[in-house]
Design an enzyme around this catalytic site. Structure first.
Site, short mmCIF file in Angstrom:
data_model
loop_
_atom_site.label_atom_id
_atom_site.label_comp_id
_atom_site.label_asym_id
_atom_site.label_seq_id
_atom_site.Cartn_x
_atom_site.Cartn_y
_atom_site.Cartn_z
N ASP B 11 0.82 -1.05 -0.13
CA ASP B 11 -0.15 0.10 0.13
C ASP B 11 0.85 1.07 -0.25
OD1 ASP B 11 -2.20 -1.60 0.00
OD2 ASP B 11 -2.65 -1.22 2.41
N ASP B 130 -14.17 -6.51 -2.99
CA ASP B 130 -14.25 -6.59 -1.34
C ASP B 130 -15.74 -7.12 -1.11
OD1 ASP B 130 -11.73 -5.44 -1.29
OD2 ASP B 130 -12.49 -3.36 -1.27
#
Lengths: 197, 251
Positions: B11, B130
């Site tokens: 990330d 997700d």
């Protein structure tokens, strides 16, 4: 300049340029027939779809330029497939250096083997191959839905659904179905060898 | 034989990797390019870089990082985070990314998948989903899990495949961050429904979880962040372990 990388509408030439720089070679990315013809080596990369890639090459007369090259030429992935005679992808007539068909994988007997093949698979290097013998049984990175069957020009073999050509060679034309520019140290070994041909 | 892929995920925020990174031998642990190089040299099969920056300036920084990653590493990498148009994709691929991962924007406007596949090929388009198990079904969420949708995981994954996705990256929000293992039942169900590869994500706490994702979840690839960043395991020992479990890996 050590090599010309052919610029066209199929794919990521920047990766190939970076890979050559990592092994200390200077490459120029170009679609200028004159520059390509004068280059000491030519790389014909590619990611994409056969019929639109071929249409683009014809429109820019690059198909005949590639066919007439005398220097070592390396086709990568779709570049290798376009050096063949015909591809089932979009029923496309290709450049025809190799008098070979490009066929779509048929996984009807093995549905768990997905199409495209995406990832790392081992290659078996055939005797006399431009792919260095030290790369035998090592992994290379493949992404494709179409393949070239085994034939007299096969210089490395891999197996996904069936055994087929991981690399080809004939006269001054060399080709890999996998991406040497994305195949770690094995890929760099192969690119270095090509740059010494 | 096609190897099962191990994919560290990084990330990136404002040009730096986030999630505490704990490499002793790394001079600049926060540099996403250095960390990617380290994982690549250790034997990672691919990398995923997710841009979690919100600002416009941060976005420009991310494109610069993508370019430096392409120069530094010799394995494929996927980039994602905030991709909403073919123009975004063109910029990232032009700077050396091999694939892009789309998430919220595709759920809101599914035609984005068709556009990416048509312009750049299916293999470029990873659709990240997700989902959370809610009211007896797997429900898709937007914006990193903040907004619930009315789509189910199975239905949306299938539509994404039909529209031209090359892979599905499924993160179970119920498992993410728990370090208790991947959502193997849902993964196996996805595998059986789809013709394209499935990447498992969310819940990895140890090497055995990755083996489970491949064996029980039938996943084609496993993505993890924490176990690599925090140094719980390194990639060579993970792959040695997977090999003893009879799984095909690149060593």
């Amino acid at each position: 300049m050590d090599a010309a990388i052919i610029k066209y509408n199929a794919g990521n030439v920047f990766s190939v340029e970076c890979a050559l720089r990592r092994i200390g070679a200077e490459a120029i990315v170009t679609d200028d027939p004159e520059v390509i013809t004068r280059a000491p080596r030519v790389i014909f990369p590619g990611v994409g779809e056969a019929s639109s890639a071929m249409a683009h090459l014809r429109e820019h007369h690059l198909d005949s330029v590639i066919k007439s090259l005398q220097c070592p030429v390396l086709g990568i992935c779709i570049g290798m497939q376009l050096l063949c005679k015909h591809s089932q992808e979009g029923d496309t007539d290709c450049i025809g250096i190799f008098d070979l068909p490009v066929l779509r994988f048929d996984n009807s007997d093995t549905p768990e083997l997905k199409i495209p093949q995406m990832g790392w698979n081992t290659i078996s290097v055939t005797p006399g191959s431009f792919v260095p013998a030290e790369c035998d049984k090592r992994f290379a990175y493949f992404v494709h839905s179409y393949y070239v069957p085994l034939n007299m020009h096969t210089s490395a073999v891999t197996d996904y659904i069936i055994p087929y050509s991981a690399a080809l060679q004939k006269d001054n034309f060399y080709a890999t179905q996998f991406h040497p520019e994305k195949s770690g140290d094995t890929g760099e070994t192969i690119l270095k060898k090509f740059m010494e041909l | 034989m096609l190897a099962k892929r191990i994919i560290p995920c990084l990330d990136v925020k404002d040009g730096m990797t986030v999630k505490g990174v704990n490499f002793l031998n790394l001079r600049s642990a926060g540099d996403p390019v250095e960390l990617g190089r380290r994982y690549s040299e250790e034997g990672a099969d691919e990398l995923v870089y997710l841009d979690i920056t919100a600002s416009y300036e941060g976005r420009k920084t991310f494109v610069d990082i993508v370019r430096r990653v392409a120069q530094a590493i010799n394995i494929p990498f996927t980039v994602g985070g905030g991709i909403g148009s073919v123009y975004d994709v063109d910029t990232l691929l032009g700077n050396g990314a091999d694939k892009v991962s789309v998430n919220s924007a595709a759920l809101k406007r599914p035609g984005l998948i068709d556009e990416i596949a048509r312009h750049f090929g299916n293999q470029v388009c990873v659709v990240a989903i997700d989902a959370r198990f809610t009211d007896g079904k797997w429900v898709c969420y937007l914006k990193g899990g903040r907004e619930r949708t009315d789509r189910t995981l199975q239905e949306w994954a299938h539509e994404a495949q039909e529209r031209g996705a090359g892979e599905i990256l499924f993160t179970s929000m119920d498992h993410d961050g728990t370090r208790n293992g991947y959502a193997c039942d849902a993964l196996a169900d996805l595998h059986d429904r789809l013709q394209i590869p499935v990447i498992a994500s969310g819940g990895c706490g140890c090497a055995a979880h990755i083996a489970d994702a491949f064996k029980l979840g039938k996943a084609d690839a496993a993505l993890a962040a924490g176990i690599f960043h925090f140094g719980d395991t390194d990639i060579p020992s993970l792959k040695q372990y997977l090999r003893t479990q009879g799984l095909p890996v690149r060593l």
